[in-house]
Enzyme design. Structure first.
Site, PDB file in Angstrom:
ATOM      1  N   CYS A  55      38.802  39.782  42.484  1.00  0.00           N
ATOM      2  CA  CYS A  55      38.882  41.069  41.674  1.00  0.00           C
ATOM      3  C   CYS A  55      37.726  41.914  41.854  1.00  0.00           C
ATOM      4  CB  CYS A  55      38.708  40.571  40.422  1.00  0.00           C
ATOM      5  SG  CYS A  55      40.363  39.667  39.765  1.00  0.00           S
ATOM      6  N   GLU A  57      35.906  43.564  39.684  1.00  0.00           N
ATOM      7  CA  GLU A  57      34.704  43.041  38.785  1.00  0.00           C
ATOM      8  C   GLU A  57      33.902  41.970  39.422  1.00  0.00           C
ATOM      9  OE1 GLU A  57      38.111  43.134  38.182  1.00  0.00           O
ATOM     10  OE2 GLU A  57      38.204  43.608  35.951  1.00  0.00           O
ATOM     11  N   CYS A  88      40.518  40.442  33.880  1.00  0.00           N
ATOM     12  CA  CYS A  88      41.387  39.300  33.646  1.00  0.00           C
ATOM     13  C   CYS A  88      40.377  38.383  32.958  1.00  0.00           C
ATOM     14  CB  CYS A  88      41.774  38.748  35.058  1.00  0.00           C
ATOM     15  SG  CYS A  88      40.607  37.854  36.006  1.00  0.00           S
ATOM     16  N   CYS A  91      37.365  37.295  35.132  1.00  0.00           N
ATOM     17  CA  CYS A  91      36.340  38.229  35.202  1.00  0.00           C
ATOM     18  C   CYS A  91      35.623  38.512  33.743  1.00  0.00           C
ATOM     19  CB  CYS A  91      36.943  39.562  35.609  1.00  0.00           C
ATOM     20  SG  CYS A  91      37.382  39.446  37.335  1.00  0.00           S
TER      21      CYS A  91
HETATM   22  N1  THU Z   1      42.624  42.912  39.545  1.00  0.00           N
HETATM   23  C1  THU Z   1      41.328  43.184  39.647  1.00  0.00           C
HETATM   24  O1  THU Z   1      40.741  43.455  40.694  1.00  0.00           O
HETATM   25  N2  THU Z   1      40.738  43.538  38.493  1.00  0.00           N
HETATM   26  C2  THU Z   1      41.333  43.395  37.237  1.00  0.00           C
HETATM   27  O2  THU Z   1      40.802  43.812  36.267  1.00  0.00           O
HETATM   28  C3  THU Z   1      42.864  43.085  37.142  1.00  0.00           C
HETATM   29  C4  THU Z   1      43.229  42.596  38.542  1.00  0.00           C
HETATM   30  C5  THU Z   1      43.348  42.618  41.023  1.00  0.00           C
HETATM   31  C6  THU Z   1      43.669  41.246  41.230  1.00  0.00           C
HETATM   32  C7  THU Z   1      44.745  41.592  42.234  1.00  0.00           C
HETATM   33  O3  THU Z   1      44.258  41.954  43.521  1.00  0.00           O
HETATM   34  C8  THU Z   1      45.351  42.793  41.670  1.00  0.00           C
HETATM   35  O4  THU Z   1      44.416  43.259  40.950  1.00  0.00           O
HETATM   36  C9  THU Z   1      46.828  42.463  40.876  1.00  0.00           C
HETATM   37  O5  THU Z   1      46.445  41.564  40.069  1.00  0.00           O
END
Ligand code: THU
Length: 136
Positions: A55, A57, A88, A91
């Protein structure tokens, strides 16, 4: 509630352009203001082996720690295109390692504007370092 650092949103918006999200097409940018006054940015980086993706974050926090800072002052999280994003659960826990309950997390809302939350609102009754210090 504090206002976001003047470069926080810009930094999150800039890094989301580099997000590698060929599978979800959900491009996320995160900017962390460290207690050292520096802004650390990260984007999501997906992988053909789906669970290996990271992610935005998590990558911003990793950049902060690599830069020698272990205290978060603020975070902004944005996605490409309209619509809402939210950190998520994993995170939220990663943020909790380096932030107190009152630390502001600015999240892109439905209308594209940043909505302010605190870590305490997003992760109540958190498990953290202090739990490991309890001797029962
Ligand atoms: N994702 C993030 O990078 N941060 C968030 O706060 C929510 C989800 C990413 C994970 C994945 O690569 C994509 O978004 C879809 O879930």
């Amino acid at each position: 509630m504090s206002t976001p650092h003047k470069d926080l949103l810009k930094s999150a918006q800039a890094v989301r352009e580099n997000a590698y999200a060929p599978y979800s097409k959900f491009q996320v940018g995160a900017a962390v203001l460290g207690a050292d006054g520096e802004i650390y940015a990260g984007c999501n980086v997906e992988n053909a082996a789906y669970p290996e993706g990271a992610c935005a974050e998590a990558n911003a926090i990793a950049a902060m720690v690599a830069g020698g800072c272990t205290e978060i002052a603020q975070i902004a999280i944005v996605k490409k295109g309209g619509g809402k994003v939210a950190p998520c659960g994993g995170c939220r826990q990663k943020i909790n390692e380096f932030a107190g309950a009152d630390v502001p997390i600015f999240v892109q809302g439905k209308d594209g504007a940043l909505q302010p939350y605190t870590l305490g609102e997003l992760l109540p009754v958190a498990f953290g370092k202090s739990n490991l210090e309890t001797d029962i």
